[in-house]
Design an enzyme around this catalytic site. Structure first.
Site, PDB file in Angstrom:
ATOM      1  N   ASP A  13     -24.039  48.416 -59.795  1.00 46.86           N
ATOM      2  CA  ASP A  13     -24.038  49.114 -61.091  1.00 46.86           C
ATOM      3  C   ASP A  13     -24.507  50.559 -60.983  1.00 46.86           C
ATOM      4  OD1 ASP A  13     -23.338  46.667 -62.357  1.00 46.86           O
ATOM      5  OD2 ASP A  13     -25.451  46.089 -62.335  1.00 46.86           O
ATOM      6  N   GLY A  15     -22.723  53.151 -60.840  1.00 45.31           N
ATOM      7  CA  GLY A  15     -21.820  54.096 -61.487  1.00 45.31           C
ATOM      8  C   GLY A  15     -20.629  54.428 -60.589  1.00 45.31           C
ATOM      9  N   ALA A  39     -17.292  41.839 -60.715  1.00 50.02           N
ATOM     10  CA  ALA A  39     -17.576  43.273 -60.826  1.00 50.02           C
ATOM     11  C   ALA A  39     -17.364  43.714 -62.265  1.00 50.02           C
ATOM     12  CB  ALA A  39     -16.636  44.064 -59.936  1.00 50.02           C
ATOM     13  N   HIS A  41     -16.952  47.506 -63.562  1.00 54.76           N
ATOM     14  CA  HIS A  41     -17.047  48.957 -63.421  1.00 54.76           C
ATOM     15  C   HIS A  41     -16.718  49.606 -64.760  1.00 54.76           C
ATOM     16  CE1 HIS A  41     -16.255  48.797 -58.807  1.00 54.76           C
ATOM     17  NE2 HIS A  41     -17.308  48.121 -59.190  1.00 54.76           N
ATOM     18  N   THR A 128     -22.784  35.588 -61.604  1.00 54.71           N
ATOM     19  CA  THR A 128     -22.126  35.816 -62.891  1.00 54.71           C
ATOM     20  C   THR A 128     -21.345  34.580 -63.332  1.00 54.71           C
ATOM     21  OG1 THR A 128     -20.248  36.765 -61.732  1.00 54.71           O
ATOM     22  CG2 THR A 128     -21.888  38.320 -62.571  1.00 54.71           C
ATOM     23  N   GLY A 300     -23.116  41.167 -69.963  1.00 52.70           N
ATOM     24  CA  GLY A 300     -23.956  41.648 -71.052  1.00 52.70           C
ATOM     25  C   GLY A 300     -25.438  41.351 -70.831  1.00 52.70           C
ATOM     26  N   ARG A 301     -25.780  40.829 -69.652  1.00 52.16           N
ATOM     27  CA  ARG A 301     -27.192  40.506 -69.373  1.00 52.16           C
ATOM     28  C   ARG A 301     -28.029  41.778 -69.322  1.00 52.16           C
ATOM     29  NH1 ARG A 301     -27.168  36.767 -64.004  1.00 52.16           N
ATOM     30  NH2 ARG A 301     -25.486  38.152 -63.401  1.00 52.16           N
ATOM     31  N   PRO A 302     -29.267  41.736 -69.870  1.00 49.87           N
ATOM     32  CA  PRO A 302     -30.125  42.910 -69.711  1.00 49.87           C
ATOM     33  C   PRO A 302     -30.409  43.125 -68.226  1.00 49.87           C
ATOM     34  CG  PRO A 302     -31.295  41.112 -70.852  1.00 49.87           C
ATOM     35  CD  PRO A 302     -29.897  40.645 -70.609  1.00 49.87           C
ATOM     36  N   LYS A 329     -26.609  59.276 -63.685  1.00 52.83           N
ATOM     37  CA  LYS A 329     -27.597  59.038 -64.746  1.00 52.83           C
ATOM     38  C   LYS A 329     -28.866  59.893 -64.624  1.00 52.83           C
ATOM     39  CE  LYS A 329     -26.701  55.072 -67.077  1.00 52.83           C
ATOM     40  NZ  LYS A 329     -26.770  53.697 -67.493  1.00 52.83           N
TER      41      LYS A 329
HETATM   42  P1  GDP Z   1     -20.469  50.403 -61.393  1.00 56.68           P
HETATM   43  O1  GDP Z   1     -20.228  48.944 -61.383  1.00 56.68           O
HETATM   44  O2  GDP Z   1     -21.153  50.903 -60.163  1.00 56.68           O
HETATM   45  O3  GDP Z   1     -19.248  51.197 -61.728  1.00 56.68           O
HETATM   46  O4  GDP Z   1     -21.522  50.679 -62.537  1.00 56.68           O
HETATM   47  P2  GDP Z   1     -21.496  50.169 -64.058  1.00 56.68           P
HETATM   48  O5  GDP Z   1     -20.263  50.607 -64.710  1.00 56.68           O
HETATM   49  O6  GDP Z   1     -21.828  48.742 -64.129  1.00 56.68           O
HETATM   50  O7  GDP Z   1     -22.773  50.930 -64.614  1.00 56.68           O
HETATM   51  C1  GDP Z   1     -22.852  52.280 -64.716  1.00 56.68           C
HETATM   52  C2  GDP Z   1     -23.075  52.645 -66.165  1.00 56.68           C
HETATM   53  O8  GDP Z   1     -23.591  53.965 -66.243  1.00 56.68           O
HETATM   54  C3  GDP Z   1     -21.831  52.668 -67.003  1.00 56.68           C
HETATM   55  O9  GDP Z   1     -22.131  52.270 -68.314  1.00 56.68           O
HETATM   56  C4  GDP Z   1     -21.398  54.145 -66.973  1.00 56.68           C
HETATM   57  O10 GDP Z   1     -20.626  54.546 -68.097  1.00 56.68           O
HETATM   58  C5  GDP Z   1     -22.725  54.819 -66.993  1.00 56.68           C
HETATM   59  N1  GDP Z   1     -22.803  56.108 -66.312  1.00 56.68           N
HETATM   60  C6  GDP Z   1     -22.259  56.455 -65.112  1.00 56.68           C
HETATM   61  N2  GDP Z   1     -22.659  57.694 -64.759  1.00 56.68           N
HETATM   62  C7  GDP Z   1     -23.502  58.120 -65.751  1.00 56.68           C
HETATM   63  C8  GDP Z   1     -24.278  59.307 -65.937  1.00 56.68           C
HETATM   64  O11 GDP Z   1     -24.292  60.214 -65.123  1.00 56.68           O
HETATM   65  N3  GDP Z   1     -25.050  59.354 -67.076  1.00 56.68           N
HETATM   66  C9  GDP Z   1     -25.066  58.364 -68.004  1.00 56.68           C
HETATM   67  N4  GDP Z   1     -25.857  58.484 -69.062  1.00 56.68           N
HETATM   68  N5  GDP Z   1     -24.361  57.235 -67.840  1.00 56.68           N
HETATM   69  C10 GDP Z   1     -23.589  57.118 -66.737  1.00 56.68           C
END
Ligand code: GDP
Length: 420
Positions: A13, A15, A39, A41, A128, A300-302, A329
């Site tokens: 997760d 990003g 996954a 994403h 999951t 949707g898990r915390p 982030k």
């Molecule tokens: P992945 O599985 O590695 O693609 O990651 P996820 O999608 O599960 O989690 C990443 C979360 O962070 C998603 O909700 C993205 O929209 C969000 N996200 C990614 N980059 C950024 C960032 O630079 N800033 C913020 N605030 N959110 C981001």
């Protein structure tokens, strides 16, 4: 053109979806090389917000060929649903292909996944529940069914009956209903028929892309800490997210992969069980989770949340040799005046920057430096040079402790909110 791998450098997760979506704008081919629809994403772009489970994050570039690689395990019904929902949002999936050597994730894998978690009780792994682990177990145990096998309907139905003969014994022994081979085979065959000639030999496609020097991206799922071999076993995924596995799982000779982007969040998160040294608990955790909206994309898990762990990210770098790091982030940390940053662990009175195996990792205490926060909203910044000096110092510390340069910085979920 180098083949670029985008891999997770933490617990998943990080990003990766956003980074792949960004890079995919100029890619010719995007390949998922491992994992299944566990996954999630998240991609935010001009078309909306999408949670991709099996489809590569390159699907938003109509010119890119998107491949679900041979190293994945595929629930064909879930893939069909994902295609329908993308098409409904106006995204063409005409360029999607699925390797005919990838393994089928069958309905019994889902049942066995849930059964296994139930029987493990308090020792559960926190999967999951999508059947990915049992599908890989069958692949390794030589009971898997490769997707091409659906082409011979009679033989496929026999395989299903044969496999179910033993699976049903297990299911009923633990109080689950047995599965009907005809119904199971019908469901998979119907999904395969919908996919039609998207199911294909992807090696030929990849080979000709390499010959043309096309821009190829390979996209991993989860992160190094959940790698089957190098992560926190047994709290790991059943495949290898490390870039080394991209060669096998995408069908690309290893020498071709010359750019490896390690994606890290500016802090840490984890979904599922297992040691997580910098984890926050109580109100501190709740506030970071809420601010950062850290809830699983698939379930949707915390998510569990914590401070940046340079030992973990450095572990990922040792195994992947990142040519660059993408930090996502960073914007979230704008809420803090001071930011704890873990640079080493204390283990039995000594300091270490090496990642110990799981049971020992459970005993470590993170050692923190306190870095200065920038207490500022980063929204709208267009250049890395405009980042507050404290934010730049934070990134510098990531580079020093992980061991690779920071090439990209995320300051918001949108594709454009990425500083290069
Ligand atoms: P992945 O599985 O590695 O693609 O990651 P996820 O999608 O599960 O989690 C990443 C979360 O962070 C998603 O909700 C993205 O929209 C969000 N996200 C990614 N980059 C950024 C960032 O630079 N800033 C913020 N605030 N959110 C981001």
């Amino acid at each position: 053109m180098p083949v670029t791998a985008v891999v997770g450098a933490q617990w998943g997760d990080e990003g990766k979806g956003k980074i792949t979506d960004l890079l995919a704008q100029t890619a010719d081919v995007v390949i998922r090389y491992q994992g299944g629809n566990n996954a999630g994403h998240t991609v935010v772009n001009q078309f909306g917000t999408f949670k991709l489970h099996l489809v590569p994050s390159g699907i938003f570039n109509p010119n890119a060929l998107c491949i679900v690689g041979p190293g994945t395990v595929v629930d064909l019904q879930v893939l069909c649903e994902e295609i329908v929902s993308l098409e409904a949002a106006g995204i063409s999936t005409a360029n999607l292909r699925v390797s005919d050597r990838a393994h089928l994730l069958m309905p019994w894998h889902i049942a066995l996944d849930r059964l296994d978690e139930r029987e493990r009780g308090r020792q559960k792994l926190g999967t999951t529940g999508r059947g990915v682990g049992p599908a890989y177990a069958d692949k390794v145990g030589r009971h898997g069914i490769q997707i091409y096998e659906v082409r011979d309907e009679k033989a496929f139905r026999e395989r299903v009956s044969h496999e179910l003969a033993t699976k049903n014994v297990l299911l009923t022994r633990f109080g689950d209903a047995p599965m009907d081979p005809v119904t199971v085979a019908d469901g998979v065959l119907a999904a395969a028929a919908k996919l039609g000639d998207r199911i294909t030999d992807t090696l030929t496609l990849v080979e000709s892309a390499l010959a043309k020097d096309a821009a190829i991206l390979v996209e991993g799922q989860l992160g190094a800490m959940r790698d089957l071999d190098w992560g926190i076993y047994p709290y790991v995924t059943s495949s290898n997210p490390l870039a080394g596995a991209a060669s096998v799982g995408a069908g690309i000779p290893p020498r071709a992969i010359t750019r490896v982007i390690g994606v890290v969040k500016a802090y840490s998160t984890a979904v599922g069980e297992g040691p997580f040294p910098t984890e926050l608990i109580g109100p501190q955790a709740d506030s970071l989770r809420e601010m950062a909206n850290e809830y699983g994309a698939t379930t949707g898990r915390p998510r569990r949340v914590g401070w940046f762990d340079a030992v973990a990210a450095h572990h990922a770098h040792r195994l992947n040799a990142f040519t660059e790091i993408a930090v996502t982030k960073l914007d979230i940390l704008g809420a803090y005046a001071e930011i704890p940053f873990c640079t080493s662990y204390e283990l039995d009175g000594a300091t270490t920057t090496s990642m110990p195996p799981t049971r020992i990792l459970e005993r470590v205490k993170p050692r923190y430096e306190t870095l200065r926060g920038w207490s500022r909203d980063l929204t709208g910044l267009a250049d890395r040079a405009h980042l507050p000096v404290e934010a730049r110092a934070y990134l510098k510390r990531i580079e020093e402790t992980v061991g690779a340069p920071v090439g990209m910085v995320g300051i918001g979920p949108e594709r454009e909110a990425t500083l290069l």
